[in-house]
Motif scaffolding. Sequence first.
Motif, mmCIF file in Angstrom:
data_model
loop_
_atom_site.group_PDB
_atom_site.id
_atom_site.type_symbol
_atom_site.label_atom_id
_atom_site.label_comp_id
_atom_site.label_asym_id
_atom_site.label_seq_id
_atom_site.Cartn_x
_atom_site.Cartn_y
_atom_site.Cartn_z
ATOM 1 N N LEU A 1 7.799 25.969 15.597
ATOM 2 C CA LEU A 1 7.654 24.708 14.859
ATOM 3 C C LEU A 1 6.196 24.441 14.489
ATOM 4 C CD1 LEU A 1 10.133 22.258 16.650
ATOM 5 C CD2 LEU A 1 10.395 23.389 14.437
ATOM 6 N N ASN A 2 5.286 24.717 15.422
ATOM 7 C CA ASN A 2 3.855 24.511 15.146
ATOM 8 C C ASN A 2 3.370 25.433 14.024
ATOM 9 O OD1 ASN A 2 3.482 22.463 17.031
ATOM 10 N ND2 ASN A 2 2.914 23.878 18.672
ATOM 11 N N LEU A 3 3.818 26.685 14.038
ATOM 12 C CA LEU A 3 3.436 27.622 12.979
ATOM 13 C C LEU A 3 3.996 27.177 11.625
ATOM 14 C CD1 LEU A 3 3.952 30.994 14.888
ATOM 15 C CD2 LEU A 3 1.772 30.088 14.054
ATOM 16 N N LEU A 4 5.235 26.733 11.614
ATOM 17 C CA LEU A 4 5.846 26.239 10.374
ATOM 18 C C LEU A 4 5.084 25.026 9.840
ATOM 19 C CD1 LEU A 4 9.584 26.626 11.406
ATOM 20 C CD2 LEU A 4 8.503 27.762 9.442
ATOM 21 N N GLU A 5 4.721 24.128 10.742
ATOM 22 C CA GLU A 5 3.975 22.922 10.336
ATOM 23 C C GLU A 5 2.601 23.287 9.784
ATOM 24 O OE1 GLU A 5 2.282 18.766 12.261
ATOM 25 O OE2 GLU A 5 3.840 19.883 13.329
ATOM 26 N N THR A 6 1.918 24.202 10.433
ATOM 27 C CA THR A 6 0.593 24.633 9.981
ATOM 28 C C THR A 6 0.682 25.277 8.600
ATOM 29 O OG1 THR A 6 -0.141 24.990 12.260
ATOM 30 C CG2 THR A 6 -1.412 26.081 10.533
ATOM 31 N N LEU A 7 1.673 26.153 8.419
ATOM 32 C CA LEU A 7 1.834 26.822 7.128
ATOM 33 C C LEU A 7 2.170 25.809 6.033
ATOM 34 C CD1 LEU A 7 1.784 29.582 5.749
ATOM 35 C CD2 LEU A 7 4.239 29.760 6.219
ATOM 36 N N SER A 8 3.029 24.870 6.342
ATOM 37 C CA SER A 8 3.404 23.830 5.387
ATOM 38 C C SER A 8 2.185 23.003 4.982
ATOM 39 C CB SER A 8 4.484 22.928 5.989
ATOM 40 O OG SER A 8 4.833 21.917 5.085
ATOM 41 N N GLU A 9 1.361 22.619 5.946
ATOM 42 C CA GLU A 9 0.150 21.833 5.667
ATOM 43 C C GLU A 9 -0.822 22.619 4.795
ATOM 44 O OE1 GLU A 9 -1.281 20.762 9.553
ATOM 45 O OE2 GLU A 9 0.245 19.179 9.796
ATOM 46 N N ARG A 10 -0.951 23.908 5.043
ATOM 47 C CA ARG A 10 -1.854 24.739 4.229
ATOM 48 C C ARG A 10 -1.422 24.751 2.768
ATOM 49 N NH1 ARG A 10 -3.760 30.120 7.544
ATOM 50 N NH2 ARG A 10 -4.891 28.985 9.139
ATOM 51 N N TYR A 11 -0.121 24.908 2.554
ATOM 52 C CA TYR A 11 0.385 24.905 1.190
ATOM 53 C C TYR A 11 0.163 23.553 0.519
ATOM 54 C CZ TYR A 11 2.748 29.395 1.976
ATOM 55 O OH TYR A 11 3.034 30.712 2.235
ATOM 56 N N GLU A 12 0.413 22.475 1.251
ATOM 57 C CA GLU A 12 0.262 21.131 0.687
ATOM 58 C C GLU A 12 -1.191 20.799 0.378
ATOM 59 O OE1 GLU A 12 2.151 18.364 3.343
ATOM 60 O OE2 GLU A 12 4.085 19.368 3.160
ATOM 61 N N GLU A 13 -2.105 21.244 1.231
ATOM 62 C CA GLU A 13 -3.523 20.896 1.084
ATOM 63 C C GLU A 13 -4.264 21.788 0.099
ATOM 64 O OE1 GLU A 13 -4.962 21.084 5.088
ATOM 65 O OE2 GLU A 13 -3.807 19.319 5.719
ATOM 66 N N SER A 14 -3.706 22.940 -0.222
ATOM 67 C CA SER A 14 -4.397 23.875 -1.099
ATOM 68 C C SER A 14 -3.960 23.679 -2.547
ATOM 69 C CB SER A 14 -4.096 25.315 -0.675
ATOM 70 O OG SER A 14 -4.627 26.204 -1.628
ATOM 71 N N PRO A 15 -4.875 23.183 -3.405
ATOM 72 C CA PRO A 15 -4.507 23.016 -4.811
ATOM 73 C C PRO A 15 -4.294 24.370 -5.516
ATOM 74 C CG PRO A 15 -6.829 22.505 -4.479
ATOM 75 C CD PRO A 15 -6.240 22.770 -3.128
ATOM 76 N N ALA A 16 -4.810 25.431 -4.938
ATOM 77 C CA ALA A 16 -4.687 26.754 -5.555
ATOM 78 C C ALA A 16 -3.359 27.429 -5.224
ATOM 79 C CB ALA A 16 -5.833 27.653 -5.099
ATOM 80 N N SER A 17 -2.615 26.894 -4.273
ATOM 81 C CA SER A 17 -1.351 27.512 -3.884
ATOM 82 C C SER A 17 -0.216 26.994 -4.753
ATOM 83 C CB SER A 17 -1.039 27.211 -2.413
ATOM 84 O OG SER A 17 0.225 27.732 -2.083
ATOM 85 N N GLY A 18 0.643 27.892 -5.171
ATOM 86 C CA GLY A 18 1.810 27.514 -5.966
ATOM 87 C C GLY A 18 3.066 27.409 -5.132
ATOM 88 N N LEU A 19 2.919 27.479 -3.808
ATOM 89 C CA LEU A 19 4.081 27.484 -2.924
ATOM 90 C C LEU A 19 4.158 26.246 -2.049
ATOM 91 C CD1 LEU A 19 3.879 31.181 -1.672
ATOM 92 C CD2 LEU A 19 5.299 30.278 -3.506
ATOM 93 N N VAL A 20 5.376 25.952 -1.605
ATOM 94 C CA VAL A 20 5.627 24.923 -0.597
ATOM 95 C C VAL A 20 6.613 25.513 0.403
ATOM 96 C CG1 VAL A 20 5.207 22.918 -2.066
ATOM 97 C CG2 VAL A 20 7.498 23.881 -1.939
ATOM 98 N N LEU A 21 6.656 24.916 1.578
ATOM 99 C CA LEU A 21 7.610 25.327 2.604
ATOM 100 C C LEU A 21 8.680 24.248 2.678
ATOM 101 C CD1 LEU A 21 8.353 27.333 4.867
ATOM 102 C CD2 LEU A 21 6.978 25.947 6.413
ATOM 103 N N LEU A 22 9.926 24.634 2.495
ATOM 104 C CA LEU A 22 11.037 23.687 2.522
ATOM 105 C C LEU A 22 11.949 23.974 3.699
ATOM 106 C CD1 LEU A 22 12.166 23.777 -1.220
ATOM 107 C CD2 LEU A 22 10.636 22.127 -0.143
#
Length: 195
Positions: free
Chosen positions: A39-60
């Motif tokens: 769960l912590n890894l999923l949350e961290t990855l999700s936050e990275r995607y949300e915070e990075s304007p250069a990323s075109g991905l999200v975690l759903l």
Amino acid sequence: MNKEEQLGILESLLFAAGDEGLSTKQLTEVMEVTYIEALNLLETLSERYEESPASGLVLLELAGAFQLATKKDYAPYLKKLVEAPHATSLSQASLETLAIIAYKQPITRMEVDEVRGVQTDGPIRTLVARGLVADKGRAEGAGRAKLYITTNEFLDAFGLKSLEDLPKLAEQSEDTGQDELDLFFDRFSQKEEKE
């Protein structure tokens, strides 16, 4: 293994899982981590995607499974990609996947994976995007996997009147010794070269 490596593994697993996604149970088993660590890894990855304007991905998280998806902001570009005429030919993986679906339809992605011996999520997405393959309901039983069939566009692309016109797999061409499946691929490649 440090957290960055774990995040890389997690991202790779989610990418490979495609539309089906992965449950936390699957992640704990494959990554050999606890439920809380997953769960912590999923949350961290999700936050990275949300915070990075250069990323075109999200975690759903959908129906208890986590999957990678594209950001809604980029939907117009994805729509252009899908609707644009395709100048490129199909990859060998897509052609093999298409042949399996054509001969064994209706068929699930997992059944196609078993025949090819590798994941076919990407090739199936390509074939669906090109209109050569379509989702035709769900299989009976656990999981209710999508069933795939070929479309009228498939018949048009291969110059076939119906599926009965597909080359017979058991036959050999006496002139060349080529398997009919090879002839099937050659026929499509020649048609694309003309266009």
